[in-house]
Motif scaffolding. Structure first.
Motif, PDB file in Angstrom:
ATOM      1  N   TYR C 157      -1.995 -43.169  23.659  1.00 53.33           N
ATOM      2  CA  TYR C 157      -0.756 -42.458  24.178  1.00 53.33           C
ATOM      3  C   TYR C 157      -0.989 -40.838  24.088  1.00 53.33           C
ATOM      4  O   TYR C 157      -1.691 -40.606  23.244  1.00 53.33           O
ATOM      5  CB  TYR C 157       0.506 -42.822  23.888  1.00 53.33           C
ATOM      6  N   GLY C 158      -0.401 -40.156  24.950  1.00 59.05           N
ATOM      7  CA  GLY C 158      -0.318 -38.638  24.590  1.00 59.05           C
ATOM      8  C   GLY C 158      -1.620 -38.388  25.001  1.00 59.05           C
ATOM      9  O   GLY C 158      -2.451 -38.583  25.602  1.00 59.05           O
ATOM     10  N   GLY C 159      -2.013 -37.306  23.964  1.00 57.17           N
ATOM     11  CA  GLY C 159      -3.383 -36.776  23.908  1.00 57.17           C
ATOM     12  C   GLY C 159      -4.574 -37.909  23.663  1.00 57.17           C
ATOM     13  O   GLY C 159      -5.723 -37.665  24.117  1.00 57.17           O
ATOM     14  N   GLY C 160      -4.124 -38.810  23.195  1.00 59.46           N
ATOM     15  CA  GLY C 160      -4.911 -39.944  22.824  1.00 59.46           C
ATOM     16  C   GLY C 160      -5.454 -40.610  24.239  1.00 59.46           C
ATOM     17  O   GLY C 160      -6.490 -40.910  24.497  1.00 59.46           O
ATOM     18  N   GLY C 161      -4.514 -40.533  25.162  1.00 56.52           N
ATOM     19  CA  GLY C 161      -4.772 -41.018  26.597  1.00 56.52           C
ATOM     20  C   GLY C 161      -5.699 -40.027  27.139  1.00 56.52           C
ATOM     21  O   GLY C 161      -6.680 -40.419  28.042  1.00 56.52           O
ATOM     22  N   LEU C 162      -5.772 -38.774  27.123  1.00 57.99           N
ATOM     23  CA  LEU C 162      -6.740 -37.855  27.526  1.00 57.99           C
ATOM     24  C   LEU C 162      -7.937 -37.742  26.680  1.00 57.99           C
ATOM     25  O   LEU C 162      -9.014 -37.850  27.407  1.00 57.99           O
ATOM     26  CB  LEU C 162      -6.189 -36.091  27.281  1.00 57.99           C
ATOM     27  N   ILE C 163      -8.029 -38.103  25.489  1.00 56.35           N
ATOM     28  CA  ILE C 163      -9.446 -38.390  24.873  1.00 56.35           C
ATOM     29  C   ILE C 163      -9.998 -39.646  25.365  1.00 56.35           C
ATOM     30  O   ILE C 163     -11.148 -39.630  25.734  1.00 56.35           O
ATOM     31  CB  ILE C 163      -9.169 -38.669  23.424  1.00 56.35           C
ATOM     32  N   ALA C 164      -9.283 -40.338  25.770  1.00 60.18           N
ATOM     33  CA  ALA C 164      -9.783 -41.872  26.277  1.00 60.18           C
ATOM     34  C   ALA C 164     -10.464 -41.419  27.471  1.00 60.18           C
ATOM     35  O   ALA C 164     -11.468 -41.823  27.837  1.00 60.18           O
ATOM     36  CB  ALA C 164      -8.827 -43.014  26.687  1.00 60.18           C
ATOM     37  N   GLY C 165      -9.626 -40.758  28.555  1.00 58.14           N
ATOM     38  CA  GLY C 165     -10.457 -40.383  29.766  1.00 58.14           C
ATOM     39  C   GLY C 165     -11.540 -39.552  29.594  1.00 58.14           C
ATOM     40  O   GLY C 165     -12.039 -39.365  30.807  1.00 58.14           O
ATOM     41  N   THR C 166     -11.753 -38.923  28.413  1.00 56.32           N
ATOM     42  CA  THR C 166     -13.046 -38.193  28.221  1.00 56.32           C
ATOM     43  C   THR C 166     -14.221 -38.873  27.842  1.00 56.32           C
ATOM     44  O   THR C 166     -15.299 -38.402  27.937  1.00 56.32           O
ATOM     45  CB  THR C 166     -12.944 -37.089  27.230  1.00 56.32           C
ATOM     46  N   CYS C 167     -13.898 -40.260  27.414  1.00 54.83           N
ATOM     47  CA  CYS C 167     -14.948 -41.078  26.977  1.00 54.83           C
ATOM     48  C   CYS C 167     -16.045 -41.507  28.092  1.00 54.83           C
ATOM     49  O   CYS C 167     -15.389 -41.634  29.320  1.00 54.83           O
ATOM     50  CB  CYS C 167     -14.565 -42.278  26.212  1.00 54.83           C
ATOM     51  N   SER C 168     -17.140 -42.054  27.835  1.00 53.66           N
ATOM     52  CA  SER C 168     -18.310 -42.520  28.823  1.00 53.66           C
ATOM     53  C   SER C 168     -17.599 -43.747  29.325  1.00 53.66           C
ATOM     54  O   SER C 168     -17.676 -44.174  30.531  1.00 53.66           O
ATOM     55  CB  SER C 168     -19.359 -42.678  28.052  1.00 53.66           C
ATOM     56  N   ARG C 169     -17.223 -44.605  28.489  1.00 50.28           N
ATOM     57  CA  ARG C 169     -16.642 -45.984  28.857  1.00 50.28           C
ATOM     58  C   ARG C 169     -15.635 -46.418  28.079  1.00 50.28           C
ATOM     59  O   ARG C 169     -15.426 -46.092  26.907  1.00 50.28           O
ATOM     60  CB  ARG C 169     -18.068 -46.826  28.861  1.00 50.28           C
ATOM     61  N   LEU C 170     -14.757 -47.252  28.692  1.00 50.30           N
ATOM     62  CA  LEU C 170     -13.582 -47.887  27.713  1.00 50.30           C
ATOM     63  C   LEU C 170     -13.356 -49.303  28.044  1.00 50.30           C
ATOM     64  O   LEU C 170     -13.756 -49.768  29.290  1.00 50.30           O
ATOM     65  CB  LEU C 170     -12.200 -47.252  28.635  1.00 50.30           C
ATOM     66  N   ALA C 171     -13.199 -50.072  26.975  1.00 47.70           N
ATOM     67  CA  ALA C 171     -12.935 -51.361  26.974  1.00 47.70           C
ATOM     68  C   ALA C 171     -11.412 -51.349  26.343  1.00 47.70           C
ATOM     69  O   ALA C 171     -10.935 -50.834  25.729  1.00 47.70           O
ATOM     70  CB  ALA C 171     -13.995 -52.329  25.840  1.00 47.70           C
ATOM     71  N   VAL C 172     -10.662 -52.510  27.080  1.00 46.62           N
ATOM     72  CA  VAL C 172      -9.259 -52.360  26.862  1.00 46.62           C
ATOM     73  C   VAL C 172      -8.731 -53.982  27.012  1.00 46.62           C
ATOM     74  O   VAL C 172      -9.392 -54.665  27.638  1.00 46.62           O
ATOM     75  CB  VAL C 172      -8.489 -51.418  28.009  1.00 46.62           C
ATOM     76  N   SER C 173      -7.653 -54.249  26.279  1.00 47.28           N
ATOM     77  CA  SER C 173      -7.422 -55.687  25.999  1.00 47.28           C
ATOM     78  C   SER C 173      -5.853 -55.560  26.926  1.00 47.28           C
ATOM     79  O   SER C 173      -5.507 -54.665  27.177  1.00 47.28           O
ATOM     80  CB  SER C 173      -7.233 -56.318  24.754  1.00 47.28           C
ATOM     81  N   GLU C 174      -5.438 -56.781  26.990  1.00 43.68           N
ATOM     82  CA  GLU C 174      -4.025 -56.845  27.742  1.00 43.68           C
ATOM     83  C   GLU C 174      -3.062 -55.907  27.235  1.00 43.68           C
ATOM     84  O   GLU C 174      -2.324 -55.295  27.838  1.00 43.68           O
ATOM     85  CB  GLU C 174      -3.815 -58.532  27.646  1.00 43.68           C
ATOM     86  N   SER C 175      -3.112 -55.890  25.827  1.00 44.72           N
ATOM     87  CA  SER C 175      -2.192 -55.170  25.123  1.00 44.72           C
ATOM     88  C   SER C 175      -2.223 -53.758  24.958  1.00 44.72           C
ATOM     89  O   SER C 175      -1.674 -53.057  24.446  1.00 44.72           O
ATOM     90  CB  SER C 175      -1.668 -55.802  23.758  1.00 44.72           C
ATOM     91  N   GLY C 176      -3.746 -53.364  25.174  1.00 44.03           N
ATOM     92  CA  GLY C 176      -4.148 -52.114  25.064  1.00 44.03           C
ATOM     93  C   GLY C 176      -3.409 -50.928  26.302  1.00 44.03           C
ATOM     94  O   GLY C 176      -3.979 -51.031  27.195  1.00 44.03           O
ATOM     95  N   ARG C 177      -2.584 -50.208  25.884  1.00 45.69           N
ATOM     96  CA  ARG C 177      -1.990 -49.381  26.910  1.00 45.69           C
ATOM     97  C   ARG C 177      -2.492 -48.135  26.984  1.00 45.69           C
ATOM     98  O   ARG C 177      -2.807 -47.576  25.964  1.00 45.69           O
ATOM     99  CB  ARG C 177      -0.285 -49.556  26.829  1.00 45.69           C
TER     100      ARG C 177
END
Lengths: 102, 238, 306
Positions: C157-177
Motif C-alpha cells: 500500500y501507499g508508497g509500497g504500491g508505487l515501488i511495486a509499480g517500478t519493479c520489472s515484474r510482480l508476482a502476487v497471490s490472492e491475498s496480496g493487495r
C-alpha cells in the motif's frame, strides 16, 4: 519505554554451537528475542525493552524460571517486547534456546 | 508565489504554459533552448487521468531528445482518493509517471522539481520527488500527512504532536522539515529572478542521489545515509 | 539466524515471517544478512513516541542463491509497524539496491509487506521511497531484473504500491493487495458509500491479486505457498522487460488503453467481463490452476510494458 536487565549465574554452557538466533516479532501481544552466545558459559544476561511499565516483578519471575529450566549459560538475550503475556514470553524464550542448541 | 508569478519570473519573454483540469503543460525559452514545464496546480489531487497526461508529456520530451530540461511545478493535493482510481490501478499510473521522469533524467534531460504550494503522499512521490533536484519556494507546504491525521492514526494527542513537531523534523509537515530530511535540496529566493536560480541548481546537480547525505548534514535524517553505506560495505563494496 | 519453515512446499506465504519467507524462497543455507539484528540498528525515532523497536526495523536485506544463481533479497516484516517505511527500514533497501548496481546479481527480489510510510518517521519514509524508486530505475537500466513478490498480510500500500509499480515484474497471490490509498483511508476521507472498508470481498475485487493480474498490474499469480512464490520468481527473472523509452512508451499506451476501455467501470466484475471473462462472478472463488487457464485465454493481461 521501560528498560529491565537481569543477570543470572548458570552451571555451564548451553549445549549446541549456534552463535546467534532471533525469534518472534515486535507486534501487539508479541515480542522478539535475540540470543547471542557471547558471554562466559557461567553467565546469562537478559535485557528487556517494553512499552508496558510496572511489570518488573513478573519479568523477573519469568526470566528466573526460564534460566532454571533452560540453563542458558553463555547467552546474552535481548528482548524487544510488544506487550506479550508472560506465557508467550516463556514459550518464546524456550523456543529461542532450542534454536541455539543446534 | 503563484504559478503565474513563477512563470513570469522564469520566462520574462513569454511562454506557452497553460493549466487544464489542474494539469500544467507547456514550455518557454531557457538558455538558448526551451524549458519544458509540467506539473499540478491549484492543490489538485493527482488521479489516473492527470498522471497519465503528465507521463505522456514527459515521454514527448524524451522522444524529441535534445536534452531539453524539464521543470515539474507542484501545488497538488494528495493522490486522488477514490475507489475508481484504485480499481483502475492508480499505483501503476503514479509509478509510471515517476519512471518517465527517472528515464528523462537518465537520458540527459535535467529534471527539476519546484514545490510552490501543497503536495502530499503519492502525488508528491510521483512528481516532485521523482526529479533529480527538488527546490521549494517559501510558503510551500509539502506533507506526508497532516498532524490531525497523524494524531488519528498514532492515537497521540494533537497538542503533544504539535509540540514534538517543533524539534522533530523527521515526521512534522512542511517545507523546512523536508529540507532538513534532504528531500528538498534548496529553497529559492522569490525576490530574485527564478531562471538563474533554476539554472544554477541544474548545473550543480549530482549524478548520485545525495538526499540521504543532505539529510544527515542537515540533521533531519540522521542515520539513513550511514545505514545505506553500511549495507553496501557488507555486500563487499565501498 | 532465521525462522525455519517446517515444509516450504505447503507453508503459507501470508502467515510466514519475513525471515521464514527468505528461508523458503532461496536455496538452502546460502542466505547472508547485511546489517543483521545483532547490530541493533534500530529506529532512532520510535522511542520519542514510546513505541517498541525491532532489531531489524522490519526490513531484512542480504544476499543468497536462487536456483544456483546469486540474488540480492529484501523482505519486509508486515507485523512490525505494518511493514511501514521508516528511516532505517527504507535505508536498508536503498543500500541493497545501490549494492545491486555494482554487484549486478541475477536479480533483486523484494518481498513486499507494507502499509506504506511509517507516520512517526513520515518524511524519512517518504524520501526513502523516492530513493528506492530511483535506485530501482538505475538497477533495471543496467539489465538487472527487480522482482516484487506480494502476498503478505499488509499488502503493498501507499508508497509500497508505487515501488511495486517500478519493479520489472510482480508476482502476487490472492491475498496480496496492491493499491495506493487503502480502503480505510478512502473511507475516512470520502465516506463508507465511496468505499466500505469492512466489505472484504470488495477490497479483494478492487485491489486484490486476481484483479491486478487480470488487468496486467501483476505478471504472475501464485498460490499462497512459499514454494509457489519461489516458482513464480524463477519464472519472472527470465523475462524481465528493459528499462528504456520503448518499454515506457508501451506502458503509456497500455495505461491509456486501460483508461479508454475501462474508465467508466465502477466494479471489477465489469472490467473482467469486458476482458472476456465469461463468468466474472466466479473469479474470486477460482483456484490458481483454473485461474491460470483463464488467463491464457486473455492475451493482453500478459505484457512487457512495465
Amino acid at each position: 519505554m521501560e528498560k529491565l536487565s537481569f543477570r543470572h549465574a548458570t552451571p555451564g554452557p548451553l549445549p549446541g554451537r549456534k552463535s546467534q538466533a532471533i525469534t518472534g516479532v515486535v507486534a501487539s501481544g508479541n515480542l522478539e528475542i535475540l540470543l547471542e552466545r557471547v558471554l562466559e558459559p557461567t553467565v546469562c544476561t537478559v535485557e528487556i525493552e517494553t512499552p508496558i511499565r510496572g511489570y518488573g516483578d513478573v519479568w523477573e519471575a519469568v526470566i528466573a524460571d526460564f534460566v532454571a529450566r533452560a540453563r542458558p549459560g553463555g547467552l546474552r538475550i535481548t528482548i524487544n517486547d510488544g506487550g506479550a503475556r508472560p506465557d508467550t514470553v516463556s514459550l518464546r524464550l524456550l523456543q529461542g534456546a532450542r534454536l541455539m542448541e543446534v | 508565489m503563484t504559478l503565474a508569478e513563477i512563470l513570469d519570473s522564469l520566462f520574462p519573454d513569454g511562454h506557452t504554459v497553460a493549466v487544464a483540469d489542474g494539469i500544467v503543460s507547456g514550455d518557454g525559452p531557457f538558455r538558448g533552448g526551451r524549458l519544458a514545464v509540467i506539473g499540478v496546480d491549484g492543490g489538485t489531487p493527482l488521479g489516473i487521468e492527470g498522471a497519465c497526461r503528465l507521463s505522456g508529456l514527459v515521454l514527448d520530451v524524451v522522444r524529441r531528445g535534445g536534452g531539453t530540461p524539464i521543470l515539474v511545478a507542484v501545488d497538488s493535493g494528495s493522490q486522488r482518493m477514490s475507489r475508481r482510481d484504485e480499481l483502475l490501478g492508480l499505483n501503476e499510473y503514479l509509478a509510471h509517471l515517476a519512471k518517465t521522469l527517472l528515464l528523462a533524467d537518465a537520458q540527459g534531460h535535467a529534471t527539476i522539481g519546484l514545490v510552490y504550494g501543497h503536495s502530499a503522499a503519492g502525488a508528491f512521490i510521483a512528481t516532485a520527488l521523482a526529479t533529480r533536484v527538488l527546490a521549494g519556494l517559501p510558503g510551500a507546504n509539502p506533507t506526508v500527512m497532516d498532524l490531525p491525521s497523524v494524531a488519528r492514526v498514532t492515537k497521540l494527542p494533537l497538542d503533544r504532536l504539535e509540540a514534538m513537531a517543533k524539534d522533530t523534523p523527521v515526521f512534522a509537515p512542511g517545507l523546512d522539515n523536508m529540507v532538513q530530511t534532504g528531500a528538498v535540496h534548496a529553497v529559492l529566493d522569490p525576490g530574485q529572478p527564478l531562471a538563474p536560480q533554476i539554472a544554477a541548481l541544474m548545473d550543480d546537480r549530482s549524478d548520485a542521489d545525495i538526499r540521504d547525505r543532505l539529510g544527515a548534514e542537515r540533521g533531519g535524517r540522521p542515520v539513513a545515509g550511514d545505514i545505506a553505506d553500511r549495507v553496501m560495505r557488507e555486500a563487499g563494496l565501498g | 539466524m532465521i525462522d525455519r519453515l517446517a515444509d516450504p512446499t505447503s507453508a503459507s506465504w501470508y502467515e510466514a515471517s519475513a525471515r521464514a519467507r527468505i528461508d523458503g524462497l532461496l536455496d538452502a543455507g546460502g542466505f547472508r544478512e547485511f546489517v543483521g539484528p545483532e547490530q541493533r540498528r534500530m529506529s532512532p525515532h520510535l522511542p520519542l513516541f514510546d513505541l517498541p523497536r525491532a532489531f531489524d526495523d522490519g526490513m531484512v536485506v542480504g544476499e543468497g542463491i536462487l536456483d544456483g544463481r546469486p540474488v540480492l533479497v529484501a523482505a519486509q516484516e508486515g507485523r512490525f509497524m505494518g511493514g511501514a517505511f521508516g528511516e532505517v527500514h527504507g535505508a536498508k533497501l536503498v543500500g541493497l539496491l545501490r549494492a545491486a548496481r555494482q554487484r549486478k546479481p541475477a536479480a533483486v527480489l523484494i518481498l513486499f509487506d507494507t502499509g506504506g510510510v511509517r507516520l512517526q518517521e513520515a518524511n524519512a519514509g517518504e524520501t526513502a521511497i523516492a530513493e528506492v524508486m530511483r535506485a530501482i530505475a538505475e538497477v533495471r537500466a543496467l539489465g538487472v531484473p527487480v522482482i516484487g513478490l506480494i502476498g503478505g498480510r499488509a499488502g503493498a500500500y501507499g508508497g509500497g504500491g508505487l515501488i511495486a509499480g517500478t519493479c520489472s515484474r510482480l508476482a502476487v497471490s490472492e491475498s496480496g493487495r496492491i493499491s495506493v490509498s487503502g480502503p480505510e483511508v478512502i473511507e475516512t476521507n470520502r465516506g463508507a458509500e465511496e468505499f466500505d472498508s469492512r466489505d472484504r470481498a470488495l477490497v479483494w475485487r478492487t485491489m486484490g491479486g486476481k484483479h491486478r493480474r487480470l488487468t496486467g498490474g501483476a505478471d504472475a499469480f501464485a498460490d499462497d505457498t512459499v514454494a509457489a512464490f519461489r516458482a513464480a520468481a524463477l519464472n519472472l527473472i527470465g523475462r524481465a522487460p528493459a528499462f528504456d523509452l520503448a518499454t515506457l512508451e508501451a506502458e503509456q499506451a497500455r495505461l491509456e488503453q486501460r483508461l479508454a476501455r475501462f474508465g467508466d467501470c465502477r466494479e471489477a466484475t465489469e472490467i473482467w467481463s469486458r476482458l472476456g471473462v465469461n463468468d466474472p462472478a466466479a473469479v474470486p472463488a477460482t483456484t490458481a490452476s483454473a485461474f491460470d487457464a483463464l488467463l491464457s485465454g486473455l492475451g493482453e493481461t500478459t505484457h512487457d510494458a512495465r
